[in-house]
Design an enzyme around this catalytic site. Structure first.
Site, PDB file in Angstrom:
ATOM      1  N   LYS A   1       5.470   2.463  -2.850  1.00  8.21           N
ATOM      2  CA  LYS A   1       5.169   3.886  -3.294  1.00  8.21           C
ATOM      3  C   LYS A   1       5.426   3.876  -4.696  1.00  8.21           C
ATOM      4  O   LYS A   1       6.289   3.209  -5.415  1.00  8.21           O
ATOM      5  CB  LYS A   1       6.289   4.776  -2.654  1.00  8.21           C
TER       6      LYS A   1
ATOM      7  N   LYS B   1       0.602  -1.246   0.024  1.00  5.87           N
ATOM      8  CA  LYS B   1      -0.175  -0.199  -0.129  1.00  5.87           C
ATOM      9  C   LYS B   1       1.029   1.325   0.174  1.00  5.87           C
ATOM     10  O   LYS B   1       1.950   1.401   0.686  1.00  5.87           O
ATOM     11  CB  LYS B   1      -0.865   0.031   1.375  1.00  5.87           C
TER      12      LYS B   1
ATOM     13  N   LYS C   1       5.071   2.207   8.153  1.00  8.10           N
ATOM     14  CA  LYS C   1       3.761   3.137   8.670  1.00  8.10           C
ATOM     15  C   LYS C   1       2.687   2.132   8.837  1.00  8.10           C
ATOM     16  O   LYS C   1       1.805   2.212   9.941  1.00  8.10           O
ATOM     17  CB  LYS C   1       3.664   4.032   7.835  1.00  8.10           C
TER      18      LYS C   1
ATOM     19  N   THR D   1      -5.202  12.440   6.861  1.00 11.21           N
ATOM     20  CA  THR D   1      -3.803  12.723   7.332  1.00 11.21           C
ATOM     21  C   THR D   1      -4.015  13.955   8.309  1.00 11.21           C
ATOM     22  O   THR D   1      -3.170  13.940   9.596  1.00 11.21           O
ATOM     23  CB  THR D   1      -3.194  12.905   6.136  1.00 11.21           C
TER      24      THR D   1
HETATM   25  N1  GLU Z   1       0.482   8.869   0.502  1.00 13.48           N
HETATM   26  C1  GLU Z   1      -0.087   8.644   1.640  1.00 13.48           C
HETATM   27  C2  GLU Z   1       1.016   8.406   2.647  1.00 13.48           C
HETATM   28  O1  GLU Z   1       2.320   8.716   2.466  1.00 13.48           O
HETATM   29  C3  GLU Z   1      -1.103   7.821   1.744  1.00 13.48           C
HETATM   30  C4  GLU Z   1      -0.898   6.447   1.346  1.00 13.48           C
HETATM   31  C5  GLU Z   1      -2.149   5.346   1.096  1.00 13.48           C
HETATM   32  O2  GLU Z   1      -3.295   5.995   1.606  1.00 13.48           O
HETATM   33  O3  GLU Z   1      -1.877   4.477   0.792  1.00 13.48           O
HETATM   34  O4  GLU Z   1       0.811   7.791   3.857  1.00 13.48           O
END
Ligand code: GLU
Length: 424
Positions: A114, A78, A102, A198
């Site tokens: 990513k 993810k 994370k 976020t």
């Molecule tokens: N881009 C966001 C992060 O860095 C969200 C990633 C997501 O929701 O998969 O956490």
């Protein structure tokens, strides 16, 4: 132990090296097995594509697209897709690893990934961005999958790009699978509460840290760097909790007002000003470099990476830093903050609200049943409190910083995943 993923040379500015430095520090403290560390030092998949796309001018331009899957030990990978000029293999690899940590800290059944395209989103028309996004979706159609690798927005992208990528993926696979991507607009399967998630996570983490420090939200001031999807919501939600926001800033301008800034007015202003703060009249304009070191109790770097460095860390006046952005603090700045006894809620915990609600979106898509915003927010806040407590407890137990404690928390879970799933 050597790094076997030499996609980017290991030089001083390597972001992936910055990840490994923290991984090593946590691994040493918790006595992580060398085999597990070795597995996690090496991303499991790295894809680079060239995307030839017709520009409005009639000329073809070729864009670099990336997707790195760091791990799948705790579930499908993810992580977001970033559109920025500094996107490169090393950066994407670092951001992918951070997603693994994370998701593990936030107790989500996911690995980390990513992606990104090297481009300046402000330099392209909507039509060009749509064609580039669709080209990327086709190039990555075998990488993405609802139970495989699930992208989301990141810097330079939003629900708009997610809807294009979803549509293109569905057309190419011949199936309708809304859960293959999160952060979608609500009308096409997105979740209520995802946009602000976020920022909401930053708010919940700030309140939790203030409680531990014996401070009330109504007694503290805050500075928020970044006024996009993370910063604007974080500032608004903190202000709603009674925190006095004294400083804000984005790429266009920075502002300070010791009496407090009317965040609703700033959001209204930016929305009518091409999402830029430049020209806002509710505070005094200051230099961007002054924002992070200006007087405040809480500092939220909510935009860019590598902004807290050896050059400014000693000048930071805040008692608490809550990292809304990914990687805002360089590893060299960490000991300076620690020496100053500044509590720093690290990115892999502080900004995990976004991926947490992405997880809820994915669950709703799989069930085909959608929750109210209140349900989303309540579940989010609970998950965030649990994650915060786990990290705080590890900080106390291992007598370390919150950052290393967050890595330890993540590695405790990842270690189980790596060991239980085994190797060839
Ligand atoms: N881009 C966001 C992060 O860095 C969200 C990633 C997501 O929701 O998969 O956490």
């Amino acid at each position: 132990m050597s790094t076997q993923t030499a996609v980017a040379p290991a030089h001083e500015e390597s972001m992936f090296e910055a990840v490994l430095a923290r991984l090593d520090a946590a691994a040493k403290l918790m006595n992580l097995s060398d085999e597990v560390a070795l597995v996690l030092r090496n991303p499991s998949k790295q894809v680079k594509v060239s995307l030839p796309v017709m520009m409005d001018s009639g000329k073809i331009q070729v864009f670099e697209g990336y997707r790195t899957v760091h791990s799948t030990h705790l579930g499908p990978s993810k992580g977001g897709i970033r559109y920025a000029m500094d996107v490169n293999a090393d950066e994407v690899m670092a951001l992918a690893a951070w997603m693994s940590f994370k998701c593990a800290v936030a107790n989500l059944p996911y690995g980390g990934a990513k992606g990104g395209i090297k481009l300046d989103p402000r330099a392209h028309s909507v039509g060009e961005l749509e064609r580039i996004s669709r080209a990327y979706a086709v190039a990555m159609k075998d990488v993405f999958g609802v139970n495989k690798d699930i992208p989301a927005p990141d810097m330079g992208t939003s629900g708009r790009e997610m809807a294009w990528i979803l549509d293109e993926f569905n057309k190419n696979t011949g199936e309708d699978s809304p859960g293959v991507i999160t952060g979608k607009p609500v009308a096409v399967g997105g979740s209520l509460g995802r946009d602000a998630a976020t920022g909401r996570g930053v708010m919940v983490n700030t309140l939790a840290a203030l409680r531990k420090m014996g401070l009330k939200p109504t007694e503290v001031t805050a500075v928020v760097q970044g006024f996009g999807n993370v910063g604007s919501h974080a500032a608004r939600l903190l202000a709603e909790q009674g925190v006095k926001i004294v400083g804000i800033g984005d790429h266009s301008a920075s502002y300070y007002n010791e009496k407090g800034i009317d965040i609703a007015a700033a959001i209204e202003f930016a929305s009518k000003n091409n999402r830029n703060l430049k020209g806002f009249t509710g505070a005094t304009e200051i230099k961007g470099s002054e924002l992070l070191i200006s007087k405040c109790d809480v500092l939220v770097p909510g935009a860019l990476q590598n902004v807290i460095t050896i050059d400014n860390a000693a000048k930071i006046q805040a008692k608490l830093i809550v990292e809304g952005a990914n990687g805002p603090t360089t590893p060299e700045a960490d000991p300076i903050l620690n020496d100053k006894k500044i509590i720093c809620v690290p990115d892999i915990l502080a900004n995990s609200g976004g991926v947490t609600v992405s997880y809820f979106e994915w669950v709703q898509n799989k069930a085909g049943y959608y929750w109210t915003e209140e349900e989303v927010n309540t579940k989010h806040d609970q998950k965030m409190e649990i994650a915060f407590e786990a990290v705080w407890n590890n900080m106390v137990q291992y007598k370390t910083s919150m950052r290393i404690a967050a890595y330890i928390t993540a590695l405790q879970k990842l270690e189980q995943g790596v060991k239980l799933k085994g190797a060839y």
